[in-house]
Design a protein around this motif. Sequence first.
Motif, PDB file in Angstrom:
ATOM      1  N   ILE A 200       0.845  -1.201   0.000  1.00  0.00           N
ATOM      2  CA  ILE A 200       0.000   0.000   0.000  1.00  0.00           C
ATOM      3  C   ILE A 200       0.878   1.247   0.000  1.00  0.00           C
ATOM      4  CG2 ILE A 200      -1.914   1.173   1.143  1.00  0.00           C
ATOM      5  CD1 ILE A 200      -2.510  -1.533   2.511  1.00  0.00           C
ATOM      6  N   ALA A 201       0.635   2.127  -0.950  1.00  0.00           N
ATOM      7  CA  ALA A 201       1.480   3.315  -1.112  1.00  0.00           C
ATOM      8  C   ALA A 201       1.167   4.358  -0.037  1.00  0.00           C
ATOM      9  CB  ALA A 201       1.283   3.894  -2.507  1.00  0.00           C
ATOM     10  N   SER A 202       2.152   5.220   0.224  1.00  0.00           N
ATOM     11  CA  SER A 202       2.069   6.183   1.329  1.00  0.00           C
ATOM     12  C   SER A 202       0.824   7.068   1.262  1.00  0.00           C
ATOM     13  CB  SER A 202       3.311   7.078   1.331  1.00  0.00           C
ATOM     14  OG  SER A 202       4.450   6.323   1.701  1.00  0.00           O
ATOM     15  N   MET A 203       0.446   7.529   0.073  1.00  0.00           N
ATOM     16  CA  MET A 203      -0.698   8.439  -0.053  1.00  0.00           C
ATOM     17  C   MET A 203      -1.964   7.816   0.542  1.00  0.00           C
ATOM     18  SD  MET A 203      -1.625  11.450  -1.210  1.00  0.00           S
ATOM     19  CE  MET A 203      -0.840  12.142  -2.674  1.00  0.00           C
ATOM     20  N   VAL A 204      -2.113   6.518   0.364  1.00  0.00           N
ATOM     21  CA  VAL A 204      -3.284   5.799   0.886  1.00  0.00           C
ATOM     22  C   VAL A 204      -3.023   5.335   2.323  1.00  0.00           C
ATOM     23  CG1 VAL A 204      -4.703   3.709   0.586  1.00  0.00           C
ATOM     24  CG2 VAL A 204      -4.039   5.071  -1.405  1.00  0.00           C
ATOM     25  N   ILE A 206      -0.903   6.348   4.852  1.00  0.00           N
ATOM     26  CA  ILE A 206      -0.683   7.233   6.007  1.00  0.00           C
ATOM     27  C   ILE A 206      -2.000   7.666   6.665  1.00  0.00           C
ATOM     28  CG2 ILE A 206       0.371   9.397   6.812  1.00  0.00           C
ATOM     29  CD1 ILE A 206       2.484   8.902   4.520  1.00  0.00           C
ATOM     30  N   PRO A 207      -2.947   8.251   5.913  1.00  0.00           N
ATOM     31  CA  PRO A 207      -4.202   8.635   6.592  1.00  0.00           C
ATOM     32  C   PRO A 207      -4.963   7.428   7.135  1.00  0.00           C
ATOM     33  CG  PRO A 207      -4.349   9.015   4.202  1.00  0.00           C
ATOM     34  CD  PRO A 207      -2.930   8.676   4.491  1.00  0.00           C
ATOM     35  N   GLU A 208      -4.815   6.277   6.476  1.00  0.00           N
ATOM     36  CA  GLU A 208      -5.498   5.073   6.941  1.00  0.00           C
ATOM     37  C   GLU A 208      -4.946   4.649   8.309  1.00  0.00           C
ATOM     38  OE1 GLU A 208      -7.109   2.260   3.727  1.00  0.00           O
ATOM     39  OE2 GLU A 208      -5.303   1.293   4.444  1.00  0.00           O
ATOM     40  N   GLY A 223       8.484   6.299   3.544  1.00  0.00           N
ATOM     41  CA  GLY A 223       8.294   5.860   2.153  1.00  0.00           C
ATOM     42  C   GLY A 223       8.032   7.046   1.254  1.00  0.00           C
ATOM     43  N   GLY A 224       9.036   7.429   0.475  1.00  0.00           N
ATOM     44  CA  GLY A 224       8.844   8.512  -0.484  1.00  0.00           C
ATOM     45  C   GLY A 224       9.128   9.893   0.056  1.00  0.00           C
ATOM     46  N   ALA A 233       3.480  17.201   2.768  1.00  0.00           N
ATOM     47  CA  ALA A 233       2.396  16.291   2.360  1.00  0.00           C
ATOM     48  C   ALA A 233       2.138  15.267   3.458  1.00  0.00           C
ATOM     49  CB  ALA A 233       2.754  15.597   1.049  1.00  0.00           C
ATOM     50  N   ALA A 234       3.209  14.763   4.078  1.00  0.00           N
ATOM     51  CA  ALA A 234       3.053  13.790   5.167  1.00  0.00           C
ATOM     52  C   ALA A 234       2.253  14.410   6.314  1.00  0.00           C
ATOM     53  CB  ALA A 234       4.424  13.324   5.653  1.00  0.00           C
ATOM     54  N   LEU A 237      -1.329  14.674   5.419  1.00  0.00           N
ATOM     55  CA  LEU A 237      -1.993  13.366   5.502  1.00  0.00           C
ATOM     56  C   LEU A 237      -2.243  12.949   6.957  1.00  0.00           C
ATOM     57  CD1 LEU A 237      -0.013  11.486   2.687  1.00  0.00           C
ATOM     58  CD2 LEU A 237      -2.402  12.255   2.594  1.00  0.00           C
TER      59      LEU A 237
ATOM     60  N   VAL B 204       6.198  10.058  -4.568  1.00  0.00           N
ATOM     61  CA  VAL B 204       7.450  10.291  -5.287  1.00  0.00           C
ATOM     62  C   VAL B 204       7.170  10.915  -6.658  1.00  0.00           C
ATOM     63  CG1 VAL B 204       9.446   9.142  -6.354  1.00  0.00           C
ATOM     64  CG2 VAL B 204       8.659   8.445  -4.073  1.00  0.00           C
ATOM     65  N   GLN B 230      -5.837  13.977   1.430  1.00  0.00           N
ATOM     66  CA  GLN B 230      -5.085  13.570   0.240  1.00  0.00           C
ATOM     67  C   GLN B 230      -5.081  14.671  -0.817  1.00  0.00           C
ATOM     68  OE1 GLN B 230      -7.383  10.034   0.299  1.00  0.00           O
ATOM     69  NE2 GLN B 230      -5.689   8.745   1.017  1.00  0.00           N
ATOM     70  N   GLN B 335      -6.105   1.740  -4.813  1.00  0.00           N
ATOM     71  CA  GLN B 335      -5.995   1.355  -3.402  1.00  0.00           C
ATOM     72  C   GLN B 335      -6.910   2.188  -2.509  1.00  0.00           C
ATOM     73  OE1 GLN B 335      -1.737   1.543  -2.604  1.00  0.00           O
ATOM     74  NE2 GLN B 335      -1.465  -0.560  -3.305  1.00  0.00           N
TER      75      GLN B 335
END
Lengths: 366, 366
Positions: A200-204, A206-208, A223-224, A233-234, A237, B204, B230, B335
Amino acid sequence: MNEATISALSERFGIQHPIFGFTPSEHVAAAISRAGGMGVLGCVRFNDAADLDAALSFMDENTDGKPYGVDIVMPATIPKEGTSKDLSELVPEGHKEFVERTLLKLGVPPLSGDDTSAGVLGWLHSVARAHVDVAMEHNISLIANALGSPPVDVIERAHEHGVPVAALAGTAAHARRHVENGVDIVVAQGYEAGGHTGEIASMVLIPEVVDAVGDRVPVLAAGGIGSGRQVLAAHALGAAGVWMGSYWLTTAEYQLGDSPVQTALVRATSSDTVRARIYTGKPARLLKNKWTQAWAEPDAPEPLPMPLQNLLVSEAHHRMMRGGDPEVVAMPVGQIVGRMNEIRPVAEVMASLLAEVEEARARLKA
Amino acid sequence: MNEATISALSERFGIQHPIFGFTPSEHVAAAISRAGGMGVLGCVRFNDAADLDAALSFMDENTDGKPYGVDIVMPATIPKEGTSKDLSELVPEGHKEFVERTLLKLGVPPLSGDDTSAGVLGWLHSVARAHVDVAMEHNISLIANALGSPPVDVIERAHEHGVPVAALAGTAAHARRHVENGVDIVVAQGYEAGGHTGEIASMVLIPEVVDAVGDRVPVLAAGGIGSGRQVLAAHALGAAGVWMGSYWLTTAEYQLGDSPVQTALVRATSSDTVRARIYTGKPARLLKNKWTQAWAEPDAPEPLPMPLQNLLVSEAHHRMMRGGDPEVVAMPVGQIVGRMNEIRPVAEVMASLLAEVEEARARLKA
């Protein structure tokens, strides 16, 4: 995550910036702590407890009294394991032949007579426990576990020493379990990260993970992350801070000397990584090159389970490092490698990062 | 990307919010435009130009004069292709047998006598060109191409009609090429996205694409966008707006009726997707279920190249949809599906999203 929570995290650890820097080098880790972040020393490469002890003494002396942590590699359930010699006997001959054949084909010279490799034993549970024992004798401010929750007795022991425990999580379910086990900080690590990583990529992710753990513990984003925009961005999120690993691999303090690894890292783009089981037996993101490609060929065997795969390839890793060809190295790194284009001192990397965060924040507010 | 650039993008398109919503449903697309975003209708499912013409007439009548776009599927280089019938002859018998055997094993009933499927021809270049011809007769404000830059003559023709062209990019190199070809907007689509997707994750990819195209064109962030945090993260990474596809699949306007697809989507977590070549021949992220698992078994054949793979499986897709088992559907989704947990009207989804952006922004500023 609001500014107040971000500040609370920094205050709790006595760090200036909520930037946690994982690195296998005590020189880099100490420099990260000196620069106002939290340097976290990876212990897996220390086969001998005395070597880790020396590295942590170096940390104690070179962090200007600022906090630092250690990173261990320990599954929550204790696996059956023998000695390294017993385990070696479980490695199939066909696998050993494939490794030898591949090194020959890729032109990797044998080690010289006095240059031997005992393999990396830190993947063994018993060795990881020895790392904890040694770390507890030093002035550590954090124990992080790369394989999730450490065994509950290790968490309890850390807490008795007043040391918080962080655990990496690749799913919201992992994160919930870590909190139930008593973990104090969750590191949500996305697909794009280097080393062991999930799908699972960071964009999805982290908030999860932030939603899954709620107010119980802070979440670091991993990650990233390698620029101020990514740090911001982190935070957007919901992360209270960031955990960066790959990005320090091209710092000057790494002291890799003539190693081909930094050459390879500086050259690589974000497309030049691959997630494979060939490093440790578990999926890990590595620099893509002739070595990883050889393992993707039809004649390559299936990688062995942890800890056998690393026993199989650790001498090969050592040989490739000595070999000097940037196209033939074994190196865990994240997709952020595309942004790692020069060798710079840690203090400079940290200063750029902080300046970029402020620029990005100003742009977003404008 | 600063507020001014975000506003400029919205002004350029005459939309209230820089939220581009891709969907195969004209009902959903029209609702997105009415809610202040840019509804973008996916054309690939229209085999018959007259059907697309009718759908676009519906859009003209149901968008309250607000702008909308279309999404085509067209490679930049024109492939050699025959008719759909010629192509079918290139599909190996073994592949057809595997599909039949799998459907039987998974309990998918045959179609009833009068229910036939001609397959999805939109993957054919000639059909995609017909989509452009039809779209030019309507009041479109954007042509997006899911396979990158469309052929240069299509770009020129769009520009003659005053219609900007957007192209999806999975790497910075793709994005640079799109801008050189005359594309007006780059959609940077990360690994976590549904449908055709590359390897580099959004965290990234987005800043990398923003840096690659500079001030020449705005960048939309796609992949992993389904909450206000997001959207804000995408802006922090430098995107002028967002491109969302999956998130509209669980809107009420989709009118999927008793279809098992929405049931499956609402149930799925972020771990329940897989990237595979089984849908079209190119890697695409799909809902993970018994159908995708069957293609991962040792007895499964290698997927065929585009456009043959979709010809092979399109009747199977139709049968599964009719079959009614949520565990056996063929559905591209990102995702972000883990966050799609209820069926809601588009206007409500859009309102939540905008409120969440403001909340996240306030938290970040606090």
